[in-house]
Design a protein around this motif. Sequence first.
Motif, PDB file in Angstrom:
ATOM      1  N   ILE A 277      46.693  -1.764   3.683  1.00 35.46           N
ATOM      2  CA  ILE A 277      46.194  -1.489   5.029  1.00 35.46           C
ATOM      3  C   ILE A 277      44.864  -0.736   4.987  1.00 35.46           C
ATOM      4  O   ILE A 277      43.953  -1.001   5.785  1.00 35.46           O
ATOM      5  N   LYS A 278      44.731   0.170   4.032  1.00 35.37           N
ATOM      6  CA  LYS A 278      43.473   0.920   3.919  1.00 35.37           C
ATOM      7  C   LYS A 278      42.298  -0.021   3.674  1.00 35.37           C
ATOM      8  O   LYS A 278      41.236   0.106   4.313  1.00 35.37           O
ATOM      9  N   THR A 279      42.458  -0.981   2.768  1.00 39.59           N
ATOM     10  CA  THR A 279      41.361  -1.911   2.486  1.00 39.59           C
ATOM     11  C   THR A 279      41.211  -2.941   3.599  1.00 39.59           C
ATOM     12  O   THR A 279      40.101  -3.407   3.882  1.00 39.59           O
ATOM     13  N   ALA A 280      42.326  -3.305   4.263  1.00 38.93           N
ATOM     14  CA  ALA A 280      42.236  -4.238   5.386  1.00 38.93           C
ATOM     15  C   ALA A 280      41.415  -3.646   6.521  1.00 38.93           C
ATOM     16  O   ALA A 280      40.648  -4.354   7.194  1.00 38.93           O
ATOM     17  N   GLU A 281      41.558  -2.343   6.740  1.00 41.53           N
ATOM     18  CA  GLU A 281      40.792  -1.703   7.791  1.00 41.53           C
ATOM     19  C   GLU A 281      39.298  -1.715   7.496  1.00 41.53           C
ATOM     20  O   GLU A 281      38.461  -1.657   8.401  1.00 41.53           O
ATOM     21  N   GLN A 282      38.944  -1.830   6.237  1.00 40.98           N
ATOM     22  CA  GLN A 282      37.532  -1.915   5.857  1.00 40.98           C
ATOM     23  C   GLN A 282      36.977  -3.323   5.990  1.00 40.98           C
ATOM     24  O   GLN A 282      35.820  -3.513   6.364  1.00 40.98           O
ATOM     25  N   PHE A 283      37.837  -4.334   5.685  1.00 35.79           N
ATOM     26  CA  PHE A 283      37.297  -5.679   5.500  1.00 35.79           C
ATOM     27  C   PHE A 283      37.960  -6.774   6.336  1.00 35.79           C
ATOM     28  O   PHE A 283      37.369  -7.846   6.481  1.00 35.79           O
ATOM     29  N   PHE A 284      39.156  -6.570   6.891  1.00 32.54           N
ATOM     30  CA  PHE A 284      39.879  -7.675   7.524  1.00 32.54           C
ATOM     31  C   PHE A 284      39.694  -7.673   9.037  1.00 32.54           C
ATOM     32  O   PHE A 284      40.067  -6.725   9.714  1.00 32.54           O
ATOM     33  N   MET A 285      39.107  -8.735   9.542  1.00 34.76           N
ATOM     34  CA  MET A 285      38.960  -8.966  10.985  1.00 34.76           C
ATOM     35  C   MET A 285      38.405  -7.730  11.700  1.00 34.76           C
ATOM     36  O   MET A 285      38.901  -7.308  12.750  1.00 34.76           O
ATOM     37  N   VAL A 286      37.369  -7.173  11.153  1.00 31.79           N
ATOM     38  CA  VAL A 286      36.761  -5.971  11.734  1.00 31.79           C
ATOM     39  C   VAL A 286      36.233  -6.295  13.137  1.00 31.79           C
ATOM     40  O   VAL A 286      35.534  -7.290  13.348  1.00 31.79           O
ATOM     41  N   GLY A 287      36.619  -5.456  14.104  1.00 29.31           N
ATOM     42  CA  GLY A 287      36.186  -5.658  15.477  1.00 29.31           C
ATOM     43  C   GLY A 287      37.136  -6.489  16.311  1.00 29.31           C
ATOM     44  O   GLY A 287      36.868  -6.717  17.500  1.00 29.31           O
ATOM     45  N   TYR A 288      38.255  -6.913  15.738  1.00 31.83           N
ATOM     46  CA  TYR A 288      39.231  -7.724  16.460  1.00 31.83           C
ATOM     47  C   TYR A 288      40.550  -6.973  16.606  1.00 31.83           C
ATOM     48  O   TYR A 288      40.837  -6.029  15.864  1.00 31.83           O
ATOM     49  N   LYS A 289      41.366  -7.420  17.537  1.00 24.52           N
ATOM     50  CA  LYS A 289      42.703  -6.881  17.715  1.00 24.52           C
ATOM     51  C   LYS A 289      43.606  -7.425  16.609  1.00 24.52           C
ATOM     52  O   LYS A 289      43.687  -8.640  16.421  1.00 24.52           O
ATOM     53  N   VAL A 290      44.266  -6.515  15.896  1.00 24.71           N
ATOM     54  CA  VAL A 290      45.084  -6.918  14.754  1.00 24.71           C
ATOM     55  C   VAL A 290      46.424  -6.195  14.804  1.00 24.71           C
ATOM     56  O   VAL A 290      46.471  -4.973  15.026  1.00 24.71           O
ATOM     57  N   ASN A 291      47.496  -6.936  14.591  1.00 26.77           N
ATOM     58  CA  ASN A 291      48.826  -6.362  14.388  1.00 26.77           C
ATOM     59  C   ASN A 291      49.213  -6.537  12.927  1.00 26.77           C
ATOM     60  O   ASN A 291      49.243  -7.671  12.430  1.00 26.77           O
ATOM     61  N   TYR A 292      49.493  -5.436  12.250  1.00 31.40           N
ATOM     62  CA  TYR A 292      50.021  -5.502  10.883  1.00 31.40           C
ATOM     63  C   TYR A 292      51.541  -5.557  10.973  1.00 31.40           C
ATOM     64  O   TYR A 292      52.186  -4.569  11.340  1.00 31.40           O
ATOM     65  N   TYR A 293      52.113  -6.696  10.661  1.00 28.62           N
ATOM     66  CA  TYR A 293      53.565  -6.852  10.677  1.00 28.62           C
ATOM     67  C   TYR A 293      54.095  -6.644   9.257  1.00 28.62           C
ATOM     68  O   TYR A 293      53.878  -7.489   8.378  1.00 28.62           O
ATOM     69  N   VAL A 294      54.758  -5.519   9.044  1.00 31.42           N
ATOM     70  CA  VAL A 294      55.280  -5.185   7.716  1.00 31.42           C
ATOM     71  C   VAL A 294      56.799  -5.366   7.727  1.00 31.42           C
ATOM     72  O   VAL A 294      57.512  -4.599   8.383  1.00 31.42           O
ATOM     73  N   PHE A 295      57.276  -6.371   7.022  1.00 32.18           N
ATOM     74  CA  PHE A 295      58.711  -6.593   6.864  1.00 32.18           C
ATOM     75  C   PHE A 295      59.197  -5.717   5.702  1.00 32.18           C
ATOM     76  O   PHE A 295      58.672  -5.833   4.582  1.00 32.18           O
ATOM     77  N   THR A 296      60.165  -4.875   5.949  1.00 30.81           N
ATOM     78  CA  THR A 296      60.605  -3.977   4.882  1.00 30.81           C
ATOM     79  C   THR A 296      62.067  -3.595   5.048  1.00 30.81           C
ATOM     80  O   THR A 296      62.604  -3.594   6.167  1.00 30.81           O
TER      81      THR A 296
END
Length: 380
Positions: free
Chosen positions: A150-169
Motif C-alpha cells: 500500500i505504501k508503494t501503491a500510494e506513490q505510483f498506483f492510479m495517482v489522482g483517482y479514487k481507489v479502494n484497496y480490497y484486502v482479503f485476509t
Amino acid sequence: MTLCFIFSEQASTMFLEQFNKGNGKKCFFSSLFITVVFTISFYWYENKTIRWRFEGLLRCSQEPSNVNDDVSPLDLLTDLAIGRMLYDKPQTFKPPRSDILMITPWLAPIIWNGSYNSDILNAQFHQRNVRIGITVFAIKKYTAFVKTFIKTAEQFFMVGYKVNYYVFTDRANDISNFTLPEGRQLVILKVPSYKRWQEVSMRRMEMIRDHAYQRFYKEVDYLVCVDVDMRFSDSVGVEILSDVFGTLHPGFYNAQRDHFTYERRQQSTAYIPTDEGDFYYAGGYFGGTVEEVYKLTNFCHNAMMTDQNNSLEAIWHDESYLNKYFLYHKPTKILSPEYLWDNGFDVPQFLQRRRFVAVPKNHNAIRNKRALQENHGYQK
C-alpha cells in the motif's frame, strides 16, 4: 381492487334476481354492461399499479425527482468540460516503437512504455470520474507484505483517482492502519484460511467472484487483481484499464507456445493443446470492469470445481484456468512485462520500465510454518 370484486358480486346477485323474474333480455344486457365495467376497472387498476412502480424507479434512479413522461433520461446527462491540450501529433508512418509487438491479431493493444500519452488518457478518464478497486490476498504470513504494497501503491498506483484497496485476509488484526487521502480507502474483507497455499491461490477466484456480485459493482467501475507480495516501483495508471486485461508472464513473454506451461492433461477443464495459445498470462495480474472480472472469475472457479470433483488439480492452479479463459475469451488489452517483473531475471534491453516487481522472499518460510525471517529485502 376490493371494490371491483364487491361490485362484481352485487352484479351477479342482480343478474339472478332478474333472471328469476323472467326478464331474460334485459338481464342479458345488464350483465354484459356490468362485465364490461368490471373489465375496464380491473385493467385500470393493474395499469395504474405498473405506472406507479415505473415512476417510482424513475424517482429512485434519476435527478431531479420531478420527472415527467416527456423527459428522456438522456436529457438529464450533463455536458463534460473539454480542456485544451498540447502534444505532438501522432505520425501515421512512424510508430512510437518498432522493437516490440504493440497490437495483437484481434486488435487488442499491448501496453509498453512509449505506446501511450498519460496526459490524454488522464483527461479522458477524469471526465468519467472512474473508481478503481484493487484486490490482494493477505492470508496467514502474507499480511507482512501489505504495508509495503500500500505504501508503494500510494506513490505510483492510479495517482489522482479514487481507489479502494480490497484486502482479503484471515488476520485482520495484523493489518496496520493507514492514513489515506480523500477518495482512497482500505477495505478489509475477512475470509477463511486454508491449510495449503495452493488452495488459497485457487480460492481467490471464488472470493473475487462472490464479492464482485455482492458489493464491488456498487463501489467501483474497474477491478485490478494482483498479488500482495509485490511493490510498485514506477507509475501505473489508467493506461491499463479496459473491459478485460491480462499481463504477459515475465518468464514466458518470448517463448514458443509449445513451451508454455499450460495444463496439458486432456481430462482437465484447463487443458490447452500444444498447437494452441497466444501468450502465457500471469495469474498475479488481471482485471477489467466489474462485470467482466465477474465472468472471468466465475468461469475459473466453476472449472476448478469440475476438476476437483474429478480429483484433478491444474498444474499452475488458478493461473492455468486463467490462461484457458483468455484463449477463448480474448482480453481487450494486454499489459507488457513492465507491469509484472521479477528482478531475479536479467533485464532485457526492451524493458524500459519496471513498474510492479516481486518482493524478494523465502517462499518456504512464508508458505510453511517456519518463522518469517527479517532479511527478505522489504520493509515490514
